[in-house]
Design an enzyme around this catalytic site. Sequence first.
Site, PDB file in Angstrom:
ATOM      1  N   HIS A  26      -7.993 -16.307  51.103  1.00  0.00           N
ATOM      2  CA  HIS A  26      -9.023 -17.232  51.581  1.00  0.00           C
ATOM      3  C   HIS A  26      -9.167 -17.205  53.093  1.00  0.00           C
ATOM      4  O   HIS A  26      -8.318 -16.685  53.831  1.00  0.00           O
ATOM      5  CB  HIS A  26      -8.737 -18.656  51.089  1.00  0.00           C
ATOM      6  N   CYS A  83      -0.395 -19.034  49.283  1.00  0.00           N
ATOM      7  CA  CYS A  83      -1.682 -18.340  49.317  1.00  0.00           C
ATOM      8  C   CYS A  83      -1.754 -17.445  50.555  1.00  0.00           C
ATOM      9  O   CYS A  83      -0.949 -17.558  51.474  1.00  0.00           O
ATOM     10  CB  CYS A  83      -2.826 -19.335  49.315  1.00  0.00           C
TER      11      CYS A  83
END
Length: 535
Positions: free
Chosen positions: A438, A457
């Site tokens: 992301h 992440c």
Amino acid sequence: MSGPTAGLLAALLIVGLAMPLMAQESRPVTTDAVSVDGAEPRDPALAPLHEALNGQPLWREESALARLDSALASLAEDGLTPAHYRAGTWRQAFEALPAEDAAARERLAREASRALVEALEDLARGRVDPRRLDPQWEIPLAEVTLPWPRIADALAAGRVEEALALARPRHPAYGQLRQALAEHRRLEALGGWASLPPRAQPLRPGERHEEVRRLRERLAAAGELGVLVPEAGVYGELAARARPAEFESLHYDDTLMAAVRRFQRRHGLNADGVVGPRTREALNVPVSRRLEQLRLNLERARWLLPTLADAHVLVNVAGQTLDYRRPNGEAWRTRVIVGQPGRATPLLASRLTRFDLHPSWTVPPTIFREDKLPQLRRDPLVLEGQFSVLAPDGSRLDPLDVDWERPGAVMLRQAPGPANPLGQMVLRFPNGHAVYLHDTPARGLFGHEQRTLSSGCIRVEGVRRLVEELLVDTGTRADLGARLATGQSQPLHLARPVPLYLYYWTAFPDLDGEVIFHGDPYGRDAPLAAALARG
């Protein structure tokens, strides 16, 4: 030597050769064994070789086993341990056998063939099973099919090293790691390099200091200055004669700065030419440790490289970088932020399937449990205005109505916007860890040398470029700029998925083929080194 003494020695040698092979848990040896010299095959491990040879004998002469010894010794160039394959013992064992003892020679031929097959398989797919090191291993291992007919042809012609070469991964990165291993072995033979002493202040370009001389010598010892200067303690007078006059200068000049910056790039550091704590730490890593890193990552290469798709996205978690290999052969590398050691980014293989533009953020379970819940227990309104509290069906809840000591399956969700930690886009891929690639509003963190900062992440620097190239390469029709301009949350599916690998390299080539060394933030090198040593 003849008589009982010779027979006893031959028996001991054969038993000694067989026992290390039979003792390895991962490589059971069947007792219903086979000769590759004409008997019917009954050992599954040797059957493919026997079939390819069509009964042609391999080890009937001393010279053949001498070539086997030499070829197995060359496995050190792949980071493997030749002793695991009894390199250097086969010719000796043959010489010790009585010429009239056909059965003993047959057993020796069988064991030699088994050692060769073991070496071929280890080169093709790795010696250590990664699933033994990591019960959570999620990357499929390649079903490697060795080119047995070509291997048999090479062996029949006495070219044992060529047979081994046919088993190595064909990926360029494997050859580049082997080359780096050879170069560092040469540096070790020249004496390696000395460490720099501790220093409270960074050493900066333009300074004059006694340590500049030692820095110059350290870099020269590794070839960073374009000239190898061996350690004086190892090569004495030769080292003194080889030392250029400028090595006595105490001035941190432009030439030295360029060498420091080159060193920093090769060790995953910010290439600013300043010898600060992290650069000094990397300079003081001994050549023995660099050799170990190369050996370990050659093994990791044997696990992964045979499975890599030609076009793929590869995140190096240890190096905190992302490579995108495009279908047209172009490649692009960028920096990423990965999980901190207590919240490690998982290693896995998956496929990028879609993007979410202007995403909301549902707080993952680990962050909810370890970060947000303690705050909410102290003050149920602490996150008001930032997050919505949602029931499992998605309906909104009043935070004052929730028992935060036993909240059940409630969720926290942050709306899209400038403060959303996912930024403008998220790249999704199937996995069981709720992780994804992301964007991020905190782009200044990409400038950190150590970027193990997330909760698992992967934040991607320049993620928009990655998305735009994926759209083009997959034939996905979408105007990314126009969609982002709407400010609306929306999914965007790729026309076809793109292979993704989250992997762990503490040494791996950059896009120009030069091997870059990285730290070991999750402590994965030591267990692998121990497993390789055990064999």
